[in-house]
Scaffold this active site. Structure first.
Site, mmCIF file in Angstrom:
data_model
loop_
_atom_site.group_PDB
_atom_site.id
_atom_site.type_symbol
_atom_site.label_atom_id
_atom_site.label_comp_id
_atom_site.label_asym_id
_atom_site.label_seq_id
_atom_site.Cartn_x
_atom_site.Cartn_y
_atom_site.Cartn_z
ATOM 1 N N CYS A 1 10.301 1.247 2.534
ATOM 2 C CA CYS A 1 11.257 0.219 2.970
ATOM 3 C C CYS A 1 12.688 0.723 2.870
ATOM 4 O O CYS A 1 13.596 0.085 3.402
ATOM 5 C CB CYS A 1 11.053 -1.061 2.174
ATOM 6 S SG CYS A 1 10.954 -0.754 0.436
ATOM 7 N N GLU B 1 11.547 -2.282 11.850
ATOM 8 C CA GLU B 1 11.259 -1.286 10.814
ATOM 9 C C GLU B 1 10.173 -0.360 11.381
ATOM 10 O O GLU B 1 9.069 -0.807 11.687
ATOM 11 C CB GLU B 1 10.746 -2.033 9.579
ATOM 12 C CG GLU B 1 10.845 -1.252 8.317
ATOM 13 C CD GLU B 1 10.490 -2.091 7.081
ATOM 14 O OE1 GLU B 1 9.821 -3.136 7.211
ATOM 15 O OE2 GLU B 1 10.879 -1.661 5.990
ATOM 16 N N GLU C 1 10.911 -8.194 -2.713
ATOM 17 C CA GLU C 1 11.439 -6.920 -2.223
ATOM 18 C C GLU C 1 10.807 -6.734 -0.867
ATOM 19 O O GLU C 1 9.625 -6.416 -0.769
ATOM 20 C CB GLU C 1 11.081 -5.820 -3.233
ATOM 21 C CG GLU C 1 12.024 -4.653 -3.176
ATOM 22 C CD GLU C 1 11.524 -3.583 -2.244
ATOM 23 O OE1 GLU C 1 11.858 -3.671 -1.034
ATOM 24 O OE2 GLU C 1 10.801 -2.705 -2.698
ATOM 25 N N LEU C 2 11.602 -6.978 0.188
ATOM 26 C CA LEU C 2 11.017 -7.121 1.529
ATOM 27 C C LEU C 2 11.398 -5.956 2.439
ATOM 28 O O LEU C 2 11.752 -4.884 1.961
ATOM 29 C CB LEU C 2 11.445 -8.475 2.101
ATOM 30 C CG LEU C 2 11.141 -9.663 1.171
ATOM 31 C CD1 LEU C 2 11.702 -10.970 1.715
ATOM 32 C CD2 LEU C 2 9.651 -9.787 0.909
ATOM 33 N N GLY D 1 6.688 -6.324 -0.026
ATOM 34 C CA GLY D 1 5.934 -6.248 1.229
ATOM 35 C C GLY D 1 6.822 -6.697 2.373
ATOM 36 O O GLY D 1 8.053 -6.609 2.285
ATOM 37 N N SER D 2 6.188 -7.198 3.412
ATOM 38 C CA SER D 2 6.953 -7.520 4.616
ATOM 39 C C SER D 2 7.726 -8.830 4.451
ATOM 40 O O SER D 2 7.341 -9.703 3.665
ATOM 41 C CB SER D 2 6.003 -7.631 5.805
ATOM 42 O OG SER D 2 5.108 -8.695 5.584
ATOM 43 N N TRP E 1 0.815 -1.221 0.000
ATOM 44 C CA TRP E 1 0.000 0.000 0.000
ATOM 45 C C TRP E 1 0.848 1.271 0.000
ATOM 46 O O TRP E 1 0.332 2.355 -0.193
ATOM 47 C CB TRP E 1 -0.936 0.015 1.224
ATOM 48 C CG TRP E 1 -0.186 -0.305 2.489
ATOM 49 C CD1 TRP E 1 -0.089 -1.526 3.089
ATOM 50 C CD2 TRP E 1 0.622 0.587 3.273
ATOM 51 N NE1 TRP E 1 0.745 -1.442 4.185
ATOM 52 C CE2 TRP E 1 1.186 -0.167 4.324
ATOM 53 C CE3 TRP E 1 0.921 1.945 3.192
ATOM 54 C CZ2 TRP E 1 2.028 0.389 5.277
ATOM 55 C CZ3 TRP E 1 1.766 2.499 4.129
ATOM 56 C CH2 TRP E 1 2.305 1.726 5.156
ATOM 57 N N ASN E 2 2.166 1.152 0.271
ATOM 58 C CA ASN E 2 2.925 2.404 0.479
ATOM 59 C C ASN E 2 3.271 3.132 -0.818
ATOM 60 O O ASN E 2 3.388 4.354 -0.827
ATOM 61 C CB ASN E 2 4.150 2.189 1.374
ATOM 62 C CG ASN E 2 5.144 1.208 0.807
ATOM 63 O OD1 ASN E 2 4.841 0.478 -0.141
ATOM 64 N ND2 ASN E 2 6.323 1.166 1.376
ATOM 65 N N LYS F 1 -2.253 -8.517 -7.567
ATOM 66 C CA LYS F 1 -3.120 -8.386 -6.398
ATOM 67 C C LYS F 1 -2.628 -7.207 -5.568
ATOM 68 O O LYS F 1 -1.623 -7.311 -4.869
ATOM 69 C CB LYS F 1 -3.088 -9.668 -5.553
ATOM 70 C CG LYS F 1 -4.167 -9.637 -4.475
ATOM 71 C CD LYS F 1 -3.783 -10.366 -3.215
ATOM 72 C CE LYS F 1 -2.860 -9.586 -2.330
ATOM 73 N NZ LYS F 1 -3.394 -8.289 -1.830
ATOM 74 N N PRO F 2 -3.318 -6.065 -5.670
ATOM 75 C CA PRO F 2 -2.891 -4.904 -4.871
ATOM 76 C C PRO F 2 -3.261 -5.088 -3.394
ATOM 77 O O PRO F 2 -4.034 -5.977 -3.051
ATOM 78 C CB PRO F 2 -3.687 -3.755 -5.490
ATOM 79 C CG PRO F 2 -4.901 -4.387 -6.095
ATOM 80 C CD PRO F 2 -4.503 -5.797 -6.492
#
Ligand code: ADP
Length: 485
Positions: A289, A386, A255-256, A233-234, A155-156, A179-180
């Site tokens: 991130c 984080e 990409e975490l 995401g996370s 979402w960022n 999938k957003p």
């Protein structure tokens, strides 16, 4: 307040059609600045995901077979539409995500730059010939699309994180099911509408809004038609998706999370370092991130640097993103605010000093004051986690070795920053930092020409640059034999 009427599709985009979810369910999307519901969106489940995968699979051969120049032209038209419609897309983005309108517009143009980049790269997917060990044989290597790709995005950066996946995948000749995130599905749907207008063939790009990410994600990560999963995401969710993808041996790009060190050496230009910190730390209210998460300052210059930063932070305008001059909008949801609140409180209890801010902001329920903490130690939770909020933790260090050691003392390895005027130090530190990206004397490192990505538990693969295309391509070795006279 500025802002135009929300003009955005709300249904799922599958096989080139706007569809209600199979079960006809919808969910509300709200504006984090006001709490007001701004749209009701199709709530997809497993059967919709299956339909989207089938559509992407059906569209794959023709899209891959299309000449690169033709694929490139569609991506270029898509890019042009994004630029033409940047104001409308920015309005949608600010309404669902909360970030200041100027930042949202910046994100749209940044997203468009990936389309421009990959529209160009699409034409340069070169092969190789390799000298053969036998005189009657030749070795050729061609690069072919991986196949159907599933993209799960956060979402960022609801536009840009999708843009850099879809532009690369489609340039390579892959098709995609996206999938957003449930908080911000509208920007992805707005992108699908532009894809349609750009002339993208049906099924090449599909979008599944949902409040059931695990259910939809399971279809996407276990279907044997999907050949690659690309996720931002996370780290925890990344682990789940990787595990699920093992059954069918999919390629994965991840990409975490990050825990970016921002190191200010005593020889740095402190004013420039503070400007760099503001750029790195406060974009999207600290919810990125690559945000500076731990600010290491050499002890001799700590007091001076802290004061420069404090003044800049105190001057930030906190307001709803649609309000003119807003620099810090709301956080994404109540959970995000309470996480930041808890981290700041526990740091203060453990001995950190609140130099600026330190509490929620009166602008609304989801706003948090831009905050500076001094006397933070590397062991505190705020330096291990984080933060994902507008908080600067200042940590003193003595020597270069000490800074590097502590900067690397984390499971993450995405972005790192260092400010120094000493060229030798700039090289030593860049090479010693265990990170996928290092910025020296700059607070903003991401652009379409550069390979974005992390090491350690921050991820796998790269986005942007020519390397970003490799993630969506397979090498095929072709042996031509029987060539003797
Ligand atoms: P954050 O904590 O920043 O929201 P997440 O990793 O939870 O990060 O979310 C990033 C994306 O991953 C979102 O699109 C979310 O819906 C999705 N997601 C979360 N959990 C799952 C899951 N189990 N399977 C598939 N997607 C998931």
């Amino acid at each position: 307040m500025a802002g135009i009427e929300l003009d955005c599709p709300t249904q799922a985009f599958i096989a080139g059609e706007w569809r209600a979810a199979d079960n006809k369910q919808v969910f509300d999307v709200s504006d984090p600045a006001t709490g007001e519901v701004i749209a009701s969106v199709a709530d997809c489940t497993a059967s919709d995901a299956q339909a989207a995968v089938d559509a992407a699979d059906g569209a794959q051969p023709a899209w891959a077979a299309m000449p690169a120049a033709a694929r490139s032209a569609v991506l270029r038209r898509w890019r042009d539409l994004m630029v033409e419609e940047a104001d409308r897309l920015a309005d949608i983005l600010t309404r669902e995500n909360g970030k200041p309108l100027a930042e949202a517009r910046g994100e749209i143009l940044y997203g468009a730059s990936y389309f421009e980049w990959f529209a160009e790269e699409a034409k340069r997917i070169y092969g190789e010939t390799i000298p053969s060990p036998a005189s009657d044989k030749r070795i050729l290597v061609i690069r072919q699309p991986v196949g159907v790709c599933a993209a799960i995005t956060p979402w960022n950066f609801p536009n840009a994180m999708l843009a850099r996946k879809v532009a690369a995948a489609l340039a390579a000749g892959c098709t995609m099911v996206a999938k957003p995130a449930e908080d911000t599905p509208l920007s992805a749907l707005a992108m699908a509408e532009l894809a349609e207008r750009a002339g993208l063939p049906a099924g090449v790009f599909n979008v599944l809004p949902t409040t059931a990410p695990a259910e939809v994600g399971e279809v996407l990560t276990t279907s044997d038609k999907v050949r690659k999963v690309t996720f931002t995401g996370s780290t925890n969710t990344g682990r789940i998706l990787m595990r699920q993808a093992t059954g069918t041996i999919k390629k994965v790009s991840m990409e975490l999370g990050g825990n970016a060190p921002f190191i200010v050496f005593e020889d740095a230009d402190l004013e420039k370092a503070a400007e760099g910190l503001m750029a790195s730390k406060f974009r999207n209210a600290g919810q990125t991130c690559v945000c500076a998460n731990r600010v290491f300052v050499q002890a001799d210059v700590m007091d001076r640097f802290a004061e420069i930063v404090r003044k800049k932070v105190a001057a930030l305008k906190v307001a709803p993103g649609l309000e003119g001059g807003s620099q810090i909008g709301p956080l994404i949801n109540a959970q995000a605010v309470s996480k930041v609140e808890t981290l700041v409180r526990s740091a203060a209890e453990a001995g950190a000093c609140i130099v600026e801010g330190g509490t929620r902001h009166a602008a609304g329920e989801l706003f948090y004051q831009p905050t500076v903490l001094s006397n933070v130690s590397h062991e505190m939770e705020i330096a291990r986690e984080e933060i994902f909020g507008p908080v600067v933790p200042l940590i003193a260090f003595d020597t270069e070795e000490d800074a590097i050691l502590r900067a690397n003392d984390t499971d993450y390895g995405l972005a790192a920053y260092a400010f120094t005027k000493d060229l030798g130090r700039a090289f030593r530190v860049s090479e010693a930092l265990e990170y996928g990206m290092v910025a020296i004397n700059d607070g903003a490192l991401s652009n379409a020409a550069a390979p974005f990505g992390g090491v350690k538990q921050s991820g796998l693969g790269r986005e942007g640059s020519s390397h970003g295309l490799d993630d969506y391509l397979e090498l095929k070795y072709i042996l031509l034999g029987g060539l003797g006279a």
